[in-house]
Write an enzyme that holds these catalytic residues in place. Structure first.
Site, PDB file in Angstrom:
ATOM      1  N   LYS A  82      17.859 -32.665  11.478  1.00 12.30           N
ATOM      2  CA  LYS A  82      17.933 -34.024  12.031  1.00 12.30           C
ATOM      3  C   LYS A  82      18.632 -34.946  11.046  1.00 12.30           C
ATOM      4  O   LYS A  82      18.443 -34.831   9.829  1.00 12.30           O
ATOM      5  CB  LYS A  82      16.516 -34.515  12.317  1.00 12.30           C
ATOM      6  CG  LYS A  82      16.432 -35.822  13.102  1.00 12.30           C
ATOM      7  CD  LYS A  82      14.975 -36.195  13.382  1.00 12.30           C
ATOM      8  CE  LYS A  82      14.860 -37.483  14.176  1.00 12.30           C
ATOM      9  NZ  LYS A  82      13.452 -37.834  14.454  1.00 12.30           N
ATOM     10  N   SER A 157      12.524 -38.829  19.168  1.00 11.37           N
ATOM     11  CA  SER A 157      13.853 -39.122  18.662  1.00 11.37           C
ATOM     12  C   SER A 157      14.606 -37.906  18.129  1.00 11.37           C
ATOM     13  O   SER A 157      15.808 -37.982  17.927  1.00 11.37           O
ATOM     14  CB  SER A 157      13.739 -40.167  17.546  1.00 11.37           C
ATOM     15  OG  SER A 157      13.005 -39.635  16.455  1.00 11.37           O
ATOM     16  N   SER A 181       8.058 -37.730  17.885  1.00 14.50           N
ATOM     17  CA  SER A 181       9.504 -37.477  17.904  1.00 14.50           C
ATOM     18  C   SER A 181       9.921 -36.016  17.810  1.00 14.50           C
ATOM     19  O   SER A 181      11.077 -35.689  18.073  1.00 14.50           O
ATOM     20  CB  SER A 181      10.193 -38.265  16.792  1.00 14.50           C
ATOM     21  OG  SER A 181      10.280 -39.617  17.160  1.00 14.50           O
TER      22      SER A 181
END
Ligand SMILES: [Zn+2]
Lengths: 491, 481
Positions: A82, A157, A181
């Protein structure tokens, strides 16, 4: 293996294969890159994809190390990271204009551990800007699409990491989880996502959204792969003062195998307040799987009324911390650069922050600053902390009687693009079942429960601190029940 | 003067530390290439986390104990928010007295003796916090510089913030307090205040219960005294003219020796304090405090008592010596080589100290060695030099650190004790001053004049006793003839 077999093989399978023939790592990476070339334009998982040459060079070194007899836990495995996890020499943007050209001079501890174990970082994945969002649409660059339905969001996210796994663009991934997330996109893409106990994985190098809630989480397509990845990254780190002190590493993969053969009976709590307001077909899928689990294990319904305050408490704490954590972005030392000639520093800071942050980030900073301001702190922040403490007490009590709590990952199916982001209430209430784990510091896992029509649904298990082994076990039970159900998206 | 109330907020760097407060960067940033003592943590790069330097807590505990404070049972850090270019994170990690947080310690006091009176200044609290970076202006002045430069070498250096209650009633008391505080810090080995910027003071002052005016960032004790004196005068003038003193923050200009308005302060600034989630509270155990107490070096007050007992000095001499750590250290070192302690203390606090101050020599620049003073006194005791010579060469010893024995030999300053040699000089002097001889023959008291002439001729090197004896002998000869 054929190219598609490589792409959807589990890391566990791949590792066994590479151990007998290390050179196959290069064939595998070629297959991954071919797959990316084929699907990335549609899915858009990556903000930064590393060049194939560079990755191959790195992989050749791994091959050499393997041949020299080194024991590498993740030799040659392509990992997507990420874009809020610092990678030395690789741009790390947080999906924000603010950090569009920021290249960290150091590796996050989790990344360092990945590299040491022979994993190959293939790219940096898209996310909601500074991890603020549940759809990956607040990314300043572009939205990522759900490989199961390109008109829909992959959740967020950590949407880029989940989409990359679902689309076969990586075999393992790192996400981060502040209020769901990792689990939300796992649920929406039929992948597995674990939010570890607070302090189990070092936060050093994870770009902070809300420090007391943030955790880096392992993501994969199977429970065993999550166990494998967790074993590599769950190490005590003296650079993180919130890291739980402990000796050495835990082999979660081995512990999981042990549990799967001894098959202990789990005591599972079903918190009734957390099963409300589900979309009908989501509820159907979840009940079907839960009923089967409860057939073999002990399930009981419990009531924790205070959970209704979890969501507001979560947003208050997260925004307060975010307003502080994001104060450092002023364009002076790194990040967005604007013309400074003849202007005061206040003018420069103002322009940098006006242009560098997107709307959702600005909103949360402004609200967070308000929440922490004198006269209001008592009313919001301090009360939210009280709720947090009460929640922790309530769940501590539950965990005295139960091994785990079972709950939905997401109350809804993945929304269409633009559907949730224009409706803040809908956007924020998506997190209703995930924020509790972050507030109480507990681990929680989302496992694919099945499909509602053509869309994935995830079931979530949450346990007391350091109960990762049991969560993986429960996840493996679901995986077992689901055997035969399609996991590969139509893309 | 009874209506003056002064409170001080002192920032001292813990210069004893090898590394910064929350990262492993070296703490000796002075004189180093700008931005060379930095790392991702003290630059506040995205994703970094602070880790507390445990030694900083130990030193803070020493200061807390020395200032009679109650140490909190938890170490809690908070974030203090304000945007400023010298702060890499735009918040400072500090400590605070609020919900969920506590200062490092509170409710202490420091006892002073001023003109024989005892005075107690209460300490409100002490906090541990990080220093910001340094902004420099190429022209040296913020107003005329076309740009500014930031050096983050100082960012993250450990600071102690010591806050007093407004118990101080005059600039002199402020000086006495700060002098004693610095002496304690130096005795503890926490801070070397001779290092530039290691010691800064904010002073707040109000007259007759009026508005509080804060004077920011004063760099030395002398300037604190001057700034306060100026500010009292300024405020008194306003009040006498029927005006009202505004609540504001002022800046001390050490060059023009005035305070100037920095900003009016209608409301308290909102720093949005909250506990730093990256630094979970750490328990401060009583075992820890006991172990710090045990490892603490001697404090000035105890040292004065010891000087009186061990060296047989009176309170005055002991107090003057111990009022500056370096001087007390100097004395003790010299005392290893010279055991007439009273005499040693005397020469140190008079001639020696006078020249140190005269030349403006900072303790760390001092070249004179304790053994030099011990040797000088030995020469004096053995009668090898006169007290006059000793006083004459003291400035040279202080300034250049020369060995007095060498100095005396190379300059021919040894006392003339050789009978024949001196006799010859006495005869010559008397022969060339018949008038003086005549006077002396008439009046025995006039002999001193001849002694003076001999001393002048020998530049003070003549042994006085022997000189008198020889002159008397000569006079007898004159009489006889
Ligand atoms: Zn540093």
């Amino acid at each position: 293996m054929t190219k598609l077999d490589y792409v959807y093989a589990s890391a566990t399978e791949l590792l066994t294969y590479f151990r007998s023939d290390p050179d196959k790592i290069l064939d595998y990476l070629e297959a991954i890159y071919d797959r990316i070339r084929k699907v990335e334009a549609k899915v858009r998982s990556y903000i930064t994809l590393r060049s194939r040459e560079e990755v191959e060079r790195e992989a050749e070194n791994v091959v050499k190390r393997l041949k020299q007899g080194e024991d590498l836990a993740l030799a040659g495995i392509a990992v997507a990271v990420k874009d809020n996890i610092s990678t030395r020499g690789i741009r790390t943007t947080c999906a924000s204009r603010m950090l569009e050209n920021y290249v960290p001079p150091y590796d996050a501890t989790a990344v360092k551990l990945l590299k040491e174990s022979g994993a190959v970082i293939i790219g940096k994945t898209n996310m909601d800007e500074f991890a603020m969002g549940s759809t990956t649409e607040t990314s300043a660059f572009f939205p990522t699409r759900n490989p199961w339905d390109l008109e829909r969001v992959p959740g967020g996210s950590s949407g880029g990491s989940a989409a990359a796994l679902a689309a076969g663009e990586a075999s393992l991934a790192l996400g981060s989880d502040t209020g769901g997330s990792v689990r939300c996109p796992a649920a929406f893409t039929a992948t597995v996502g674990l939010k570890p106990t607070y302090g189990l994985v070092s936060r050093f190098g994870l770009i902070a959204y809300a420090s007391s809630l943030d955790q880096i989480g392992p993501m994969a397509r199977t429970i065993a792969d999550v166990a494998l990845l967790l074993s590599v990254i769950a190490v005590h780190d003296p650079k993180d003062s919130t890291s739980i002190p402990r000796n050495g590493k835990t082999d979660y993969y081995f512990k999981l195998e042990e549990l799967m053969s001894s098959r202990p009976r789990l005591r599972i709590a079903v918190v009734k307040e957390l099963w409300r307001g589900l979309e009908e077909d989501v509820e159907r899928v979840l009940h079907r799987i839960l009923d089967r689990i409860c057939g073999e294990h002990t399930c009981d319904e419990v009531s924790i009324p205070i959970t209704r305050y979890a969501l507001p408490a979560y947003y208050i704490i997260a925004m307060a911390e975010a307003s502080s954590n994001l104060a450092r972005y002023d364009g002076l030392r790194y990040g967005l650069h604007v013309d400074v000639e003849g202007r005061s520093w206040i003018e420069v800071f103002t322009e940098v922050r006006s242009r560098g942050f997107g709307f959702e980030v600005k909103k949360r900073i402004a609200l967070g600053a308000f929440i922490l301001s004198a006269g209001y702190q008592e009313q919001y922040y301090i009360r939210a902390l009280r709720v947090r403490r009460l929640l922790k007490n309530e769940f501590d009590r539950v965990f005295k009687r139960f091994d785990l709590v079972a709950l939905p990952s997401m109350p809804i199916k993945p929304p269409r693009l633009g559907e949730a982001i224009t409706d803040p209430i809908k956007l924020y209430t998506m997190d209703i079942d995930t924020v509790i784990a972050n507030l109480i510091g507990s681990p929680a896992i989302s496992v694919p429960a099945g499909l509602a029509a053509t869309l994935p649904v995830g079931i979530q298990f949450m346990g007391p601190p350091l109960s990762e082994e049991k969560l993986l076990y429960a996840g493996a039970l679901v995986e077992e029940l689901r055997r035969g159900a399609a996991l590969k998206p139509p893309i | 003067m009874g209506d003056v109330r002064i409170g001080l907020e002192i920032h001292v760097q813990i210069t004893a530390l090898k590394t910064k407060l929350f990262c492993p960067c070296p703490a000796d940033y002075r004189g180093k290439e700008p931005n060379s003592h930095v790392c991702p943590v003290c630059l506040g790069l995205p994703g970094v986390l602070p880790v507390i330097n445990r030694d900083a807590v130990k030193y803070a505990a020493m200061v807390a104990i020395a200032l009679n404070c109650k140490i909190s049972d938890r170490l809690v850090f908070v974030r203090k928010h304000y945007f400023y270019p010298d702060m890499p994170k735009n918040y400072q990690i500090s400590q605070y007295d609020g919900v969920g947080s506590t200062p490092f310690c509170r409710e202490g006091f420091l006892k002073l003796t001023i003109n024989g009176h005892e005075k107690i200044v209460r300490i409100r609290r002490i906090n541990i916090e990080e220093d910001p970076g340094r902004i420099t202006y190429p022209t040296g002045d913020i107003a005329t510089s076309p740009y500014s430069l930031i050096d983050y070498n100082r960012a993250g250096i450990a600071l102690l913030e010591i806050v007093t209650e407004p118990d101080i009633e005059s600039p002199q008391e402020a000086r006495a307090f700060l002098t004693k505080l610095i002496n304690i810090l130096e005795h503890l080995g926490v801070t070397d205040t001779s290092l530039e910027g290691s010691f800064r003071v904010d002073a707040n002052i109000s007259l007759g219960g009026g508005s509080r005016v804060e004077i920011k960032n004063i760099g030395s004790i002398k300037d604190v005294e001057r700034a306060l004196a100026y500010e009292i005068l300024r405020q008194r003038t306003i009040i006498e003219r029927g005006g009202i003193v505004r609540r504001e923050t002022r800046h001390w200009d050490p060059v023009r020796k005035v305070t100037i308005t920095l900003r009016a302060k209608e409301v308290e600034e909102d720093y949005r304090y909250f506990p730093d989630p990256d630094l979970p509270p750490v328990r401060i155990t009583s075992e820890f405090i006991v172990s710090v107490r045990r490892s603490m070096p001697e404090l000035p007050d105890m040292r004065i008592e010891r000087f009186m007992k061990q060296y047989g000095l009176d309170r005055y001499h002991s107090t003057v010596l111990v009022s500056q750590k370096w001087l007390a250290d100097f004395f003790e070192e010299a005392a290893k080589h010279y055991t007439r302690y009273k005499k040693l203390a005397d020469i140190l606090i008079t001639d020696f100290l006078r020249w140190v101050n005269e030349y403006g020599i900072k303790p760390h620049e001092l070249r004179a060695r304790p053994i030099h003073i011990a040797r000088l006194l030995e020469l004096l005791d053995k009668g090898l030099i006169s007290i006059k010579i000793a006083k004459e060469i003291m400035p040279e010893i202080v300034r250049s650190g020369s060995d007095p024995e060498k100095l005396i030999r190379t300059r021919g300053l040894l006392r003339i004790t050789n009978r024949d040699e001196l006799q010859q000089i006495v005869r010559e002097v008397m022969r060339s001053n018949p008038k003086a001889v005549e006077d002396a023959l008439r009046n025995p008291r006039a002999i001193n004049y001849i002694v003076g002439l001999v001393m002048k001729r020998t530049r003070g090197r003549a042994d006085p006793k022997l000189t008198i004896e020889l002159i008397k002998n000569e006079l007898q000869r004159y009489k006889a003839s």
